[in-house]
Design a protein around this motif. Structure first.
Motif, PDB file in Angstrom:
ATOM      1  N   ILE A 132      -2.378   6.525   2.965  1.00 38.74           N
ATOM      2  CA  ILE A 132      -3.354   7.560   3.553  1.00 38.74           C
ATOM      3  C   ILE A 132      -3.989   7.622   2.985  1.00 38.74           C
ATOM      4  N   LEU A 133      -4.873   7.935   2.724  1.00 42.53           N
ATOM      5  CA  LEU A 133      -5.983   8.944   2.011  1.00 42.53           C
ATOM      6  C   LEU A 133      -7.525   9.868   2.947  1.00 42.53           C
ATOM      7  N   LYS A 134      -7.190  11.238   2.612  1.00 42.62           N
ATOM      8  CA  LYS A 134      -7.556  12.670   3.906  1.00 42.62           C
ATOM      9  C   LYS A 134      -9.074  12.354   3.040  1.00 42.62           C
ATOM     10  N   TYR A 135     -10.156  12.565   3.480  1.00 41.03           N
ATOM     11  CA  TYR A 135     -11.418  12.834   2.713  1.00 41.03           C
ATOM     12  C   TYR A 135     -12.212  13.458   4.203  1.00 41.03           C
ATOM     13  N   LYS A 136     -12.823  14.413   3.511  1.00 40.79           N
ATOM     14  CA  LYS A 136     -13.734  14.070   4.667  1.00 40.79           C
ATOM     15  C   LYS A 136     -13.449  15.055   5.900  1.00 40.79           C
ATOM     16  N   ASP A 137     -12.622  15.482   6.425  1.00 41.58           N
ATOM     17  CA  ASP A 137     -12.384  15.312   8.000  1.00 41.58           C
ATOM     18  C   ASP A 137     -11.584  13.854   8.203  1.00 41.58           C
ATOM     19  N   LYS A 138     -11.690  12.746   7.752  1.00 39.75           N
ATOM     20  CA  LYS A 138     -11.340  11.322   8.124  1.00 39.75           C
ATOM     21  C   LYS A 138     -10.486  10.373   6.796  1.00 39.75           C
ATOM     22  N   LYS A 139      -9.225   9.929   7.634  1.00 40.85           N
ATOM     23  CA  LYS A 139      -7.845   8.938   7.557  1.00 40.85           C
ATOM     24  C   LYS A 139      -8.660   7.812   6.817  1.00 40.85           C
ATOM     25  N   TYR A 140      -8.838   7.329   6.102  1.00 39.59           N
ATOM     26  CA  TYR A 140      -8.222   6.101   5.574  1.00 39.59           C
ATOM     27  C   TYR A 140      -7.267   5.885   5.725  1.00 39.59           C
ATOM     28  N   TYR A 141      -6.667   4.783   5.767  1.00 42.32           N
ATOM     29  CA  TYR A 141      -5.487   4.161   5.467  1.00 42.32           C
ATOM     30  C   TYR A 141      -5.823   3.132   5.708  1.00 42.32           C
ATOM     31  N   TYR A 142      -4.757   2.839   4.483  1.00 44.94           N
ATOM     32  CA  TYR A 142      -4.597   1.269   3.193  1.00 44.94           C
ATOM     33  C   TYR A 142      -3.704   0.704   3.215  1.00 44.94           C
ATOM     34  N   LYS A 143      -4.090  -0.353   2.989  1.00 45.14           N
ATOM     35  CA  LYS A 143      -2.470  -1.542   2.579  1.00 45.14           C
ATOM     36  C   LYS A 143      -2.512  -2.053   1.420  1.00 45.14           C
ATOM     37  N   VAL A 144      -0.947  -1.921   0.697  1.00 42.51           N
ATOM     38  CA  VAL A 144      -1.261  -2.754  -1.483  1.00 42.51           C
ATOM     39  C   VAL A 144      -1.866  -4.071  -0.378  1.00 42.51           C
ATOM     40  N   GLU A 145      -2.677  -4.008  -1.142  1.00 43.66           N
ATOM     41  CA  GLU A 145      -2.678  -6.136  -1.613  1.00 43.66           C
ATOM     42  C   GLU A 145      -1.787  -6.282  -2.629  1.00 43.66           C
ATOM     43  N   SER A 146      -2.251  -5.951  -3.841  1.00 45.03           N
ATOM     44  CA  SER A 146      -1.430  -6.119  -5.362  1.00 45.03           C
ATOM     45  C   SER A 146      -1.101  -5.401  -6.273  1.00 45.03           C
ATOM     46  N   VAL A 147      -0.006  -5.586  -6.790  1.00 43.33           N
ATOM     47  CA  VAL A 147       0.573  -4.803  -8.043  1.00 43.33           C
ATOM     48  C   VAL A 147       0.573  -5.049  -9.015  1.00 43.33           C
ATOM     49  N   TRP A 148       0.375  -4.810  -9.876  1.00 39.50           N
ATOM     50  CA  TRP A 148       0.294  -5.629 -11.438  1.00 39.50           C
ATOM     51  C   TRP A 148       0.598  -4.259 -12.682  1.00 39.50           C
ATOM     52  N   GLU A 149       0.782  -4.946 -13.757  1.00 37.68           N
ATOM     53  CA  GLU A 149       0.761  -4.297 -14.927  1.00 37.68           C
ATOM     54  C   GLU A 149       0.016  -5.401 -15.727  1.00 37.68           C
ATOM     55  N   GLU A 150      -0.449  -4.643 -16.724  1.00 34.73           N
ATOM     56  CA  GLU A 150      -1.391  -5.113 -18.285  1.00 34.73           C
ATOM     57  C   GLU A 150      -0.888  -4.176 -19.061  1.00 34.73           C
ATOM     58  N   ALA A 151      -1.520  -4.712 -19.664  1.00 29.74           N
ATOM     59  CA  ALA A 151      -1.071  -4.018 -20.982  1.00 29.74           C
ATOM     60  C   ALA A 151      -1.232  -2.902 -21.474  1.00 29.74           C
ATOM     61  N   LYS A 152      -1.209  -1.708 -21.923  1.00 36.45           N
ATOM     62  CA  LYS A 152      -1.570  -0.519 -21.490  1.00 36.45           C
ATOM     63  C   LYS A 152      -2.633  -0.273 -22.827  1.00 36.45           C
ATOM     64  N   ASN A 153      -3.966   0.476 -22.897  1.00 38.87           N
ATOM     65  CA  ASN A 153      -4.831  -0.156 -24.319  1.00 38.87           C
ATOM     66  C   ASN A 153      -5.815   0.996 -23.659  1.00 38.87           C
ATOM     67  N   GLY A 154      -5.592   2.246 -22.533  1.00 33.16           N
ATOM     68  CA  GLY A 154      -6.140   3.267 -21.853  1.00 33.16           C
ATOM     69  C   GLY A 154      -7.433   2.251 -21.630  1.00 33.16           C
ATOM     70  N   PHE A 155      -7.641   1.825 -20.954  1.00 32.97           N
ATOM     71  CA  PHE A 155      -8.113   1.018 -20.067  1.00 32.97           C
ATOM     72  C   PHE A 155      -8.000  -0.019 -18.822  1.00 32.97           C
ATOM     73  N   ILE A 156      -8.051   0.012 -17.871  1.00 26.05           N
ATOM     74  CA  ILE A 156      -7.945  -1.401 -16.609  1.00 26.05           C
ATOM     75  C   ILE A 156      -9.297  -1.481 -16.009  1.00 26.05           C
ATOM     76  N   GLU A 157      -8.429  -3.199 -16.073  1.00 30.95           N
ATOM     77  CA  GLU A 157      -9.463  -3.938 -15.397  1.00 30.95           C
ATOM     78  C   GLU A 157      -8.968  -3.988 -13.922  1.00 30.95           C
ATOM     79  N   VAL A 158      -9.955  -3.863 -12.680  1.00 28.27           N
ATOM     80  CA  VAL A 158      -9.468  -4.497 -11.286  1.00 28.27           C
ATOM     81  C   VAL A 158     -11.136  -4.516 -11.320  1.00 28.27           C
ATOM     82  N   THR A 159     -11.097  -6.010 -10.056  1.00 28.11           N
ATOM     83  CA  THR A 159     -12.441  -6.716  -9.362  1.00 28.11           C
ATOM     84  C   THR A 159     -12.204  -5.796  -8.310  1.00 28.11           C
TER      85      THR A 159
END
Lengths: 190, 470
Positions: A132-159
Motif C-alpha cells: 500500500i502506498l499512501k499519497y495525497k490522501d489516497k491509498k494505492y494498492y499494488y500487487k507484486v508482479e515479479s521479483v528478480w535480482e540483477e547485477a549490482k552496478n549502481g543502476f537498475i533496469e525496469v520496463t
C-alpha cells in the motif's frame, strides 16, 4: 564541562579502537554482536528523540506499508533532507507519482541489519503480495508482479508497463553482488 | 304364297317407313294455359304494327312440353306442323343467348311459377328481334307497365354469368412445394363450377388447392347445366311462328395451370475483409443469428449460421428481408437490411452475407533511458504470435521508436526479439483484441541510478557519532 570533555574523549577512543579492529580484519563480523545491538539501541533512542523535533520540517508526503514484512514507513518529498536512504525509505528522483499519468514510483531502502534496514526482508515478498502506498490522501494498492535480482552496478533496469507501477529495490540480502528488485502493479485506489 | 308375303312386306315397308320418319321429326304445338295478369304489347318498327297478346304457354301436343316463341311478329296457329331446325337467320350469339334464357327461365331450379315463363318469353323476344319494342301492359292492349323487374334481373344475371368465366380461368399460378394456394374469384362465379381434382376445394367463392405435386398441374373446372337432361331444340313451321323449347345448355369448362416448384435460399457467411470463409484471428463466423421478415416486416424465422452457411428450403414466393441480430464471436453485427425476392423465375437464391471482424490498432512505443532522457529505440523487432504460438506478424520500430499494426479479434503474445546494447529484452506480453479499441504498449526501459543500500556498519557508526555531535 569536564563531563562533556570526558564523553567526547571516550567516544573518539572507542572509534579509534573499532577502526583498528576493522583495519586488521576488514570484516565487520568480528565486532561482537552485543556491541552492535547495544549501539543500535542507543542510536534508535537518539534518532527517535530527534524525529520528535518536527515532522512538518521533514516534508512528509506519504507512507509505504508492506504488511507482510511488517513495514510502515513515512515517505518524504523529493529534495527533502529526509528523503535519504540513510534516514528513511527513499523515493528516487525518476519517480512519477501515482496521481500522474504513466505513474512509476521507485523506492529504495537499506537491507542488511540495523534500524535503517527497512528492506531487510524485501526478498520475502512473493507474487500477489499486497503493498500500500499512501499519497495525497489516497491509498494505492499494488500487487507484486515479479521479483528478480540483477547485477549490482549502481543502476537498475525496469520496463514501464501499462499500469501504475511501484518499484522497490535494495541490495540483495543474500548476495552482495546482486541488486534485488520488486516490481508491483497497482490494482485499486481508494 | 311366299311371293305374296314378300310383296306385302315390301309395300308395307314403303308405306310406313316414310310415315314413321315424318312422325319422329314432326311436332305439333298448341296455345295452352294462360298466365294470369300478363299481357304483352309488341311493336314492330318494320311494319309499324302493334301486336298484343295474353301471356300463355305454348305446349307440344304429344309431350306437353312447353316452348317459347322466337318470332314475335308472326302469328301462331294451333296444331301447325313443326320440325327441328337450325335457325340460320339468328346469329350464333342470338341462338346461344336464347338457349340460355330458355334454360334459366321457367322450370330452372325454383322457377316453377308461370311468371318465369312470361319473363323468359319477354327476354327471348328482345334477343330474337332486338328492333322491336316489347312491354307488359296492365290488360290486353292496355297501357305500358313495369312488371317482373327482379325476375328479369335474375334471369339476365344467370345468362350473363353463364357466358362469363371466373376471373381465375386459364391463368397460370405458381406455388412452392408444400404450400397451399387459395384463389378468390373476383368475378364471383367459381361457386357454379366443380372439379374432379381431389386436392381442390371450391367454397365461398374461393378455390383452395393443397398437396399439389411438383411440376405443372392442369386443373380443370366445369359448370354442368343438366337440369333437363335433354338438349334445347328449335322448331320451325311453314305456317306458324318458330319456337324453342327448354333444355340443357353446353357445359362450360376452363382450366388453370398450377406450377409447383421447390425453392431454396443459401446464405453464405464470409469475412468482409478477406472475402473468405475462414474467420480472421480467433473470431468465428459461425453462431451469427439472423431474423427473417416477410414483405410486411413480420418476423417469420430465426436463422443461425453454422459451418458458414444457413439454408432455407421451400420459402414461398415473395419479398423477404434478412437482418443480423447477433454476429459470430469477434465480429461486429452487420446492420444492413438484406432484401431478396423469391419468384418462379428466381427460385434458388444465393446470398453472401458479410461480417467485419473486430480489429484493433496495436501501437508500440519503445524508449529507453530515464525520465530525464528517454530516447526512442529504433530497429527493435517484435514478433506477434497467436494463441497457438503461431507467428502472425513481425514488426520493427521506426526511427521514432514506434510501430503500429492492426490485428483481428484474438489472443496474442508480443515478444521482443532484439534490444539496444546494455538493455535487456522485455518479457513477452500477452494481450487480447476484444473490442476494437486501440491498444498501446509503451515500453519504457528505465535505467536509473540507485543508491548503495547495503548497510555498512562502520560507515553507519561514523555517521552516528557525527550525528550525536551535531
Amino acid at each position: 564541562m569536564l563531563k562533556v570533555t570526558f564523553r567526547i574523549t571516550l567516544t573518539f577512543v572507542i572509534i579509534l579502537f573499532l577502526l583498528t579492529v576493522v583495519r586488521i580484519n576488514d570484516n565487520e563480523n568480528v565486532i561482537p554482536k552485543f556491541i552492535i545491538n547495544k549501539l543500535d539501541n542507543i542510536q534508535d533512542k537518539i534518532m527517535l528523540l530527534k524525529e520528535e523535533i518536527s515532522h512538518e520540517e521533514k516534508n512528509e508526503i506519504g507512507e509505504l506499508i508492506i504488511n507482510k514484512i511488517g513495514l510502515a514507513e513515512k515517505l518524504y518529498a523529493l529534495g527533502s533532507n529526509e528523503n535519504n536512504v540513510n534516514k528513511h525509505v527513499t523515493i528516487l528522483k525518476e519517480s512519477i507519482f501515482p496521481d500522474e499519468e504513466n505513474s512509476i514510483v521507485f523506492i529504495a531502502a537499506h537491507s542488511g541489519t540495523g534500524r535503517l534496514a527497512y528492506f531487510k526482508d524485501l526478498n520475502k515478498l512473493k507474487e500477489e503480495d499486497e503493498i500500500i502506498l499512501k499519497y495525497k490522501d489516497k491509498k494505492y494498492y499494488y500487487k507484486v508482479e515479479s521479483v528478480w535480482e540483477e547485477a549490482k552496478n549502481g543502476f537498475i533496469e525496469v520496463t514501464k508497463e501499462n499500469a501504475k507501477q511501484l518499484i522497490l529495490t535494495t541490495c540483495s540480502p543474500t548476495n552482495e553482488e546482486l541488486q534485488l528488485i520488486v516490481n508491483c502493479i497497482a490494482y485499486k485506489e481508494v | 304364297m311366299k311371293k305374296i308375303w314378300f310383296f306385302l312386306t315390301i309395300i308395307l315397308t314403303l308405306v310406313f317407313i316414310p310415315n314413321i320418319k315424318v312422325k319422329a321429326n314432326s311436332y305439333s304445338f298448341y296455345m295452352a294455359e294462360r298466365i294470369d295478369g300478363v299481357y304483352y304489347n309488341m311493336y314492330d318498327p318494320a311494319t309499324g304494327r302493334l301486336h298484343y297478346q295474353r301471356g300463355m304457354f305454348f305446349r307440344e301436343r304429344t309431350t306437353n312440353a312447353f316452348a317459347y316463341c322466337i318470332e314475335p311478329f308472326r302469328v301462331f296457329f294451333d296444331d301447325s306442323t313443326y320440325t327441328e331446325f337450325n335457325p340460320d337467320k339468328l346469329t350464333v350469339e342470338q341462338k346461344n343467348k336464347i338457349s340460355a334464357i330458355a334454360h334459366f327461365g321457367y322450370g330452372y331450379k325454383n322457377h316453377t311459377d308461370p311468371k318465369w315463363y312470361a319473363v323468359a318469353q319477354f327476354l327471348i323476344w328482345q334477343v330474337a328481334n332486338p328492333e322491336g319494342d316489347y312491354y307488359f301492359t296492365s290488360y290486353l292492349n292496355g297501357p305500358r307497365i313495369t312488371l317482373f323487374t327482379e325476375e328479369i334481373k335474375e334471369i339476365n344475371k344467370l345468362v350473363n354469368d353463364y357466358f362469363s368465366l371466373p376471373a381465375i380461368a386459364n391463368k397460370d399460378y405458381y406455388i412452392v412445394d408444400g404450400s397451399n394456394l387459395v384463389i378468390t374469384d373476383e368475378n364471383m362465379l367459381i361457386d357454379n363450377f366443380s372439379t374432379l381434382a381431389s386436392n381442390v376445394k371450391i367454397e365461398n367463392n374461393q378455390v383452395i388447392i393443397s398437396n399439389s405435386k411438383i411440376g405443372n398441374n392442369e386443373i380443370y373446372f366445369e359448370r354442368k347445366e343438366n337440369t333437363y337432361n335433354k338438349p334445347i331444340i328449335f322448331y320451325q313451321s311453314a305456317t306458324s311462328q318458330n319456337l324453342v323449347d327448354t333444355g340443357d345448355i353446353p357445359n362450360v369448362k376452363f382450366k388453370i395451370n398450377l406450377h409447383v416448384d421447390t425453392t431454396s435460399v443459401n446464405i453464405i457467411k464470409v469475412d468482409k475483409d478477406t472475402k473468405k470463409l475462414i474467420p480472421s484471428g480467433d473470431a468465428s463466423l459461425d453462431g451469427a443469428i439472423y431474423e427473417l421478415y416477410d414483405a410486411n416486416m413480420k418476423k417469420i424465422a430465426t436463422i443461425t449460421i453454422k459451418d458458414n452457411r444457413a439454408y432455407l428450403k421451400n420459402l414461398n414466393y415473395g419479398t423477404y428481408y434478412l437482418k443480423e441480430i447477433k454476429a459470430g464471436q469477434g465480429y461486429t453485427v452487420n446492420n444492413e437490411l438484406i432484401k431478396f425476392n423469391i419468384s418462379y423465375d428466381n427460385k434458388d437464391v444465393n446470398l453472401t452475407v458479410l461480417n467485419e471482424v473486430i480489429k484493433s490498432k496495436i501501437k508500440i512505443s519503445k524508449k529507453y533511458g530515464s525520465n530525464d532522457n528517454f530516447l526512442p529505440e529504433e530497429n527493435i523487432t517484435f514478433n506477434i504470435y497467436d494463441k497457438d504460438n503461431k507467428l502472425v506478424k513481425t514488426i520493427v520500430t521506426s526511427v521514432d521508436g514506434v510501430v503500429e499494426v492492426i490485428l483481428p479479434y484474438g489472443k496474442y503474445t508480443l515478444k521482443q526479439v532484439n534490444t539496444t546494447d546494455g538493455y535487456t529484452i522485455n518479457d513477452p506480453v500477452e494481450f487480447e483484441v476484444l473490442d476494437g479499441k486501440e491498444i498501446n504498449f509503451e515500453f519504457k526501459d528505465y535505467k536509473i541510478e540507485v543508491p548503495d543500500t547495503k548497510t555498512n556498519f562502520i560507515k553507519r557508526l561514523i555517521l552516528f557519532f557525527i550525528y550525536i555531535l551535531c
